[in-house]
Design an enzyme around this catalytic site. Structure first.
Site, PDB file in Angstrom:
ATOM      1  N   CYS A 101     -16.535  -9.085   5.649  1.00  0.00           N
ATOM      2  CA  CYS A 101     -15.864  -7.800   5.382  1.00  0.00           C
ATOM      3  C   CYS A 101     -14.617  -8.008   4.535  1.00  0.00           C
ATOM      4  O   CYS A 101     -13.696  -8.721   4.955  1.00  0.00           O
ATOM      5  CB  CYS A 101     -15.436  -7.144   6.685  1.00  0.00           C
ATOM      6  N   CYS A 127       0.480   0.261  10.347  1.00  0.00           N
ATOM      7  CA  CYS A 127      -0.006  -0.754   9.411  1.00  0.00           C
ATOM      8  C   CYS A 127       1.090  -1.626   8.794  1.00  0.00           C
ATOM      9  O   CYS A 127       2.015  -1.122   8.162  1.00  0.00           O
ATOM     10  CB  CYS A 127      -0.819  -0.104   8.306  1.00  0.00           C
ATOM     11  N   CYS A 150       0.841  -1.195   0.000  1.00  0.00           N
ATOM     12  CA  CYS A 150       0.000   0.000   0.000  1.00  0.00           C
ATOM     13  C   CYS A 150       0.879   1.248   0.000  1.00  0.00           C
ATOM     14  O   CYS A 150       1.848   1.327   0.751  1.00  0.00           O
ATOM     15  CB  CYS A 150      -0.908  -0.008   1.232  1.00  0.00           C
TER      16      CYS A 150
HETATM   17  N1  SAM Z   1      -6.608   0.645   3.192  1.00  0.00           N
HETATM   18  C1  SAM Z   1      -7.889   0.879   3.716  1.00  0.00           C
HETATM   19  C2  SAM Z   1      -7.926   2.006   4.728  1.00  0.00           C
HETATM   20  O1  SAM Z   1      -6.917   2.355   5.274  1.00  0.00           O
HETATM   21  O2  SAM Z   1      -9.011   2.519   4.962  1.00  0.00           O
HETATM   22  C3  SAM Z   1      -8.541  -0.348   4.320  1.00  0.00           C
HETATM   23  C4  SAM Z   1      -7.746  -1.320   5.167  1.00  0.00           C
HETATM   24  S1  SAM Z   1      -7.043  -0.713   6.680  1.00  0.00           S
HETATM   25  C5  SAM Z   1      -5.978  -2.047   7.098  1.00  0.00           C
HETATM   26  C6  SAM Z   1      -8.376  -0.746   7.848  1.00  0.00           C
HETATM   27  C7  SAM Z   1      -8.124  -0.340   9.270  1.00  0.00           C
HETATM   28  O3  SAM Z   1      -7.449  -1.360   9.978  1.00  0.00           O
HETATM   29  C8  SAM Z   1      -7.278   0.884   9.539  1.00  0.00           C
HETATM   30  O4  SAM Z   1      -7.978   2.070   9.362  1.00  0.00           O
HETATM   31  C9  SAM Z   1      -6.890   0.698  11.001  1.00  0.00           C
HETATM   32  O5  SAM Z   1      -7.826   1.317  11.851  1.00  0.00           O
HETATM   33  C10 SAM Z   1      -6.936  -0.812  11.176  1.00  0.00           C
HETATM   34  N2  SAM Z   1      -5.583  -1.337  11.422  1.00  0.00           N
HETATM   35  C11 SAM Z   1      -4.609  -1.529  10.501  1.00  0.00           C
HETATM   36  N3  SAM Z   1      -3.478  -2.009  11.083  1.00  0.00           N
HETATM   37  C12 SAM Z   1      -3.742  -2.110  12.411  1.00  0.00           C
HETATM   38  C13 SAM Z   1      -2.984  -2.535  13.536  1.00  0.00           C
HETATM   39  N4  SAM Z   1      -1.710  -2.914  13.409  1.00  0.00           N
HETATM   40  N5  SAM Z   1      -3.569  -2.537  14.747  1.00  0.00           N
HETATM   41  C14 SAM Z   1      -4.857  -2.140  14.877  1.00  0.00           C
HETATM   42  N6  SAM Z   1      -5.626  -1.719  13.851  1.00  0.00           N
HETATM   43  C15 SAM Z   1      -5.085  -1.707  12.628  1.00  0.00           C
HETATM   44 FE1  SF4 Z   2      -2.759   1.280   3.411  1.00  0.00          FE
HETATM   45 FE2  SF4 Z   2      -2.672   0.110   5.778  1.00  0.00          FE
HETATM   46 FE3  SF4 Z   2      -2.982   2.735   5.630  1.00  0.00          FE
HETATM   47 FE4  SF4 Z   2      -4.996   1.093   4.833  1.00  0.00          FE
HETATM   48  S1  SF4 Z   2      -4.207   1.317   6.906  1.00  0.00           S
HETATM   49  S2  SF4 Z   2      -4.231   2.916   3.777  1.00  0.00           S
HETATM   50  S3  SF4 Z   2      -3.795  -0.621   4.016  1.00  0.00           S
HETATM   51  S4  SF4 Z   2      -1.165   1.585   4.961  1.00  0.00           S
END
Ligand code: SAM
Ligand code: SF4
Ligand code: DTB
Length: 329
Positions: A107, A70, A63
């Site tokens: 989801c 993330c 990404c």
């Molecule tokens: N890329 C899209 C976005 O950012 O909206 C969708 C996927 S993103 C992984 C969805 C959500 O997962 C993020 O907004 C965050 O709140 C949650 N998330 C991602 N990594 C995480 C982590 N290491 N611990 C807790 N929540 C996490």
């Molecule tokens: Fe990309 Fe992860 Fe951020 Fe979603 S939460 S926009 S997957 S870097």
């Protein structure tokens, strides 16, 4: 001297929360806070029930965004194997298995900044398959234009997940490749298209209690509350900038659930990421504080989640029944 606050009746659905009112909820004695939260929960929701959603990462890693929590950002070396957008039939297979295991919502998450048109078409085919199985559908694909939101609605998408993650003030410490306003714009497009909104955030990124209160204030003061509010505990993944973040006091995590319940009385508050690191007793406290929904299935997107046998047993021990919709009318 501080200005006197007007008396508020907990349980009313309001969109005019002041930061002071929300901070005052966080400052309540723990037992009082839980008592109030469970009272409001019972006023609006069927007690002893939980809604279960299963997650699937339909496109993993690489990404372009730099969200510090993330594991899927291309900027951090987390050892994650990147994967192209899955085939529609493979997703349908996974949705069928989720339904058989007892989930009511499926989801689909993609590591996009925003979806390309040709990818959106594939996701639309996935949504149709999920709905044909009699499951509710949810997607999280990054930023959307109003036209894309309408296309997803027309395909039958029930929920769109798009988190604000933290307060507007702390946001820039966590993400620099987009701003808070971008998130709000997508949320508005989703709402306007008539899709249910799933929007929450993360606890444990080094934010203050005031940041947590501000995040909930932004959500609670939207023209309509999100139907679903995921509260994630940071999963500190090695290789991400937040790998060494200090763990949250478990009682502070519970306070966040309780204040989400009190500020958005009719929302489904989801006990989200981080459950694998929580004891059964802590999860029981989260339900007492008003959590009414969980992610169910062995994996979140790329990290672990409790196994389904353990979750089934936990719900059984607590006499909590799975349900699709526990809102009282
Ligand atoms: N890329 C899209 C976005 O950012 O909206 C969708 C996927 S993103 C992984 C969805 C959500 O997962 C993020 O907004 C965050 O709140 C949650 N998330 C991602 N990594 C995480 C982590 N290491 N611990 C807790 N929540 C996490
Ligand atoms: Fe990309 Fe992860 Fe951020 Fe979603 S939460 S926009 S997957 S870097
Ligand atoms: C949400 O608020 N939490 C889910 C879902 N929405 C998409 C994702 C949690 C991701 C945890 C880290 C991972 O597994 O990659």
């Amino acid at each position: 001297m501080s200005t006197p606050q007007p008396a508020i009746r907990l349980g009313d659905v309001r969109h005019d929360w002041t930061l002071e009112q929300i901070e005052a909820l966080f400052a309540l004695p723990f037992q009082d806070l839980l008592f109030e939260a469970q009272g409001v929960h019972r006023e609006h929701h069927e007690p002893n029930t939980v809604q279960m959603s299963t997650l699937l990462s339909i496109k993993t890693g690489a990404c372009p965004e730099d969200c510090a929590y993330c594991p899927q950002s291309v900027r951090f070396d987390t050892g994650l194997e990147r994967e192209q957008l899955m085939a529609v039939q493979d997703v349908a297979e996974r949705a069928r298995a989720a339904k058989a295991a007892g989930a009511t919502r499926f989801c689909m998450g993609a590591a996009y900044r925003s979806p390309k048109q040709r990818d959106l078409e594939v996701v639309i085919a996935m949504i149709r398959e999920v709905r044909a199985l009699g499951l509710e559908s949810c997607a999280t694909l990054g930023m959307l234009t109003p036209a894309q939101a309408t296309e997803l609605k027309d395909a039958g998408l029930d929920y769109y997940n798009h988190n604000i993650d933290t307060s507007p003030e702390f946001y820039g410490e966590i993400i620099t490749t987009r701003d808070f306003k971008d998130r709000l714009d997508t949320l508005e497009a989703v709402r306007e298209a008539g899709i249910n909104v799933c929007c929450g955030g993360i606890v444990g990124m080094g934010e203050t209690v005031r940041d947590r209160a501000r995040m909930l204030q932004v959500l609670a003061n939207l023209p309509e509350h999100p139907e679903s509010v995921p509260i994630n505990q940071l999963v500190a993944v090695p290789g991400t900038p937040l790998a060494g973040a200090a763990p949250v006091d478990p009682f502070d995590f519970i306070r966040m659930i309780a204040v989400a319940r009190l500020t958005m009385p009719r929302a489904a508050v989801r006990l989200s990421a981080g459950r694998e690191q929580m004891s059964d007793e802590l999860q029981a406290l989260a339900f007492l504080a008003g959590a009414s929904s969980i992610f169910y299935g062995e994996k979140l997107l790329t990290t672990g989640n409790p196994d389904v046998d353990h979750d089934r047993r936990l719900l059984e021990r607590l006499s909590i029944r799975p349900t699709a919709d526990a809102l009282r009318t």
